[in-house]
Design a protein around this motif. Structure first.
Motif, PDB file in Angstrom:
ATOM      1  N   ASN A 149     -80.962  68.850   2.223  1.00 42.09           N
ATOM      2  CA  ASN A 149     -81.642  67.635   1.768  1.00 42.09           C
ATOM      3  C   ASN A 149     -81.330  67.355   0.301  1.00 42.09           C
ATOM      4  N   ASP A 150     -80.448  68.164  -0.288  1.00 41.58           N
ATOM      5  CA  ASP A 150     -80.073  68.026  -1.694  1.00 41.58           C
ATOM      6  C   ASP A 150     -78.556  68.064  -1.833  1.00 41.58           C
ATOM      7  N   MET A 151     -77.846  67.362  -0.944  1.00 40.82           N
ATOM      8  CA  MET A 151     -76.386  67.384  -0.947  1.00 40.82           C
ATOM      9  C   MET A 151     -75.853  66.968  -2.311  1.00 40.82           C
ATOM     10  N   PRO A 152     -74.789  67.592  -2.770  1.00 34.97           N
ATOM     11  CA  PRO A 152     -73.921  68.558  -2.098  1.00 34.97           C
ATOM     12  C   PRO A 152     -74.403  69.999  -2.236  1.00 34.97           C
ATOM     13  N   PHE A 153     -75.587  70.184  -2.809  1.00 33.50           N
ATOM     14  CA  PHE A 153     -76.078  71.528  -3.091  1.00 33.50           C
ATOM     15  C   PHE A 153     -76.803  72.139  -1.891  1.00 33.50           C
ATOM     16  N   CYS A 154     -76.761  73.448  -1.814  1.00 30.87           N
ATOM     17  CA  CYS A 154     -77.433  74.178  -0.743  1.00 30.87           C
ATOM     18  C   CYS A 154     -78.923  74.264  -1.059  1.00 30.87           C
ATOM     19  N   ASP A 155     -79.750  74.022  -0.062  1.00 35.71           N
ATOM     20  CA  ASP A 155     -81.192  74.209  -0.215  1.00 35.71           C
ATOM     21  C   ASP A 155     -81.728  75.238   0.776  1.00 35.71           C
ATOM     22  N   GLY A 156     -80.839  76.003   1.391  1.00 37.09           N
ATOM     23  CA  GLY A 156     -81.248  77.047   2.325  1.00 37.09           C
ATOM     24  C   GLY A 156     -81.407  76.578   3.759  1.00 37.09           C
ATOM     25  N   MET A 157     -81.105  75.323   4.032  1.00 38.38           N
ATOM     26  CA  MET A 157     -81.288  74.768   5.371  1.00 38.38           C
ATOM     27  C   MET A 157     -80.422  75.484   6.415  1.00 38.38           C
ATOM     28  N   HIS A 158     -79.314  76.118   5.983  1.00 39.62           N
ATOM     29  CA  HIS A 158     -78.447  76.814   6.933  1.00 39.62           C
ATOM     30  C   HIS A 158     -79.195  77.898   7.706  1.00 39.62           C
ATOM     31  N   ARG A 159     -80.226  78.476   7.091  1.00 44.56           N
ATOM     32  CA  ARG A 159     -81.016  79.502   7.793  1.00 44.56           C
ATOM     33  C   ARG A 159     -81.846  78.873   8.908  1.00 44.56           C
ATOM     34  N   LYS A 160     -82.347  77.664   8.663  1.00 44.67           N
ATOM     35  CA  LYS A 160     -83.185  76.986   9.678  1.00 44.67           C
ATOM     36  C   LYS A 160     -82.345  76.415  10.800  1.00 44.67           C
ATOM     37  N   THR A 161     -81.112  75.987  10.490  1.00 44.94           N
ATOM     38  CA  THR A 161     -80.268  75.360  11.512  1.00 44.94           C
ATOM     39  C   THR A 161     -79.471  76.376  12.310  1.00 44.94           C
ATOM     40  N   GLY A 162     -79.460  77.644  11.844  1.00 43.32           N
ATOM     41  CA  GLY A 162     -78.686  78.671  12.548  1.00 43.32           C
ATOM     42  C   GLY A 162     -77.204  78.576  12.281  1.00 43.32           C
ATOM     43  N   PHE A 163     -76.819  77.975  11.172  1.00 41.15           N
ATOM     44  CA  PHE A 163     -75.411  77.836  10.815  1.00 41.15           C
ATOM     45  C   PHE A 163     -74.730  79.198  10.779  1.00 41.15           C
ATOM     46  N   THR A 164     -73.533  79.267  11.331  1.00 43.44           N
ATOM     47  CA  THR A 164     -72.727  80.483  11.228  1.00 43.44           C
ATOM     48  C   THR A 164     -71.339  80.100  10.736  1.00 43.44           C
ATOM     49  N   GLY A 165     -70.803  80.945   9.935  1.00 45.24           N
ATOM     50  CA  GLY A 165     -69.454  80.712   9.417  1.00 45.24           C
ATOM     51  C   GLY A 165     -69.020  81.866   8.548  1.00 45.24           C
ATOM     52  N   LYS A 166     -67.738  82.144   8.583  1.00 42.66           N
ATOM     53  CA  LYS A 166     -67.195  83.257   7.790  1.00 42.66           C
ATOM     54  C   LYS A 166     -66.768  82.770   6.445  1.00 42.66           C
TER      55      LYS A 166
END
Length: 166
Positions: A149-166
């Protein structure tokens, strides 16, 4: 306006640092600085080294919990820059000269955090979509999941969305 002679800049820096709610922890060899306002609780510190970084204990940083080299390794993994460190010898040298060291310009470093953001550290500029330069940072976490919600910066949403990536 009165002129103050022999101002101890290191002491002034330390007072301002602590006044802002920041904390310092030392083991005699290094000092770890924690800036809670920068912390987005990515959990890298305590998942990597719970013996030192344990949020269930007070103080939550135990500098005797691991060798200095291991503490440095984990502090360098902090994606937000909330944790930093300095060798105490550097701090003492700054105190002797009464001027805090100014870090030299350094090449940018881009780290990819597993299942998390891109962490950009060093000297860099970020230009927004409208062509204007965003405020300068020494370190930023950039969103990879697209859910911030603060693009382009990370706000931790990847943990809630289950994002995976190497």
């Amino acid at each position: 306006m009165p002129v103050v002679a022999d101002v101890d800049l290191v002491q002034t820096f330390n007072l301002l640092f602590m006044y802002q709610g920041n904390k310092k922890y030392t083991n005699g060899e290094i000092t770890v600085f924690w800036q809670p306002k920068k912390c987005t609780h990515v959990t890298t510190c305590y998942t990597e080294l719970i013996e030192v970084f344990n949020p269930r204990k007070r103080p939550w940083i135990n500098m005797e919990g691991a060798p200095t080299s291991e503490i440095i390794r984990v502090v360098r993994l902090c994606p937000t820059g909330a944790l930093t460190f300095k060798y105490n010898a550097e701090i003492e040298a700054e105190a002797v000269t009464s001027k805090p060291g100014v870090p030299a310009e350094n090449l940018p470093e881009l780290r990819v955090m597993k299942d998390g953001p891109l962490v950009l550290e060093g000297s860099f500029r970020i230009i927004g979509t409208d062509g204007t330069e965003l405020p300068p940072h020494k370190i930023v976490s950039l969103c990879r999941c697209g859910g911030s919600n603060d693009m382009p910066f990370c706000d931790g949403m990847h943990r809630k969305t289950g994002f995976t990536g190497k």
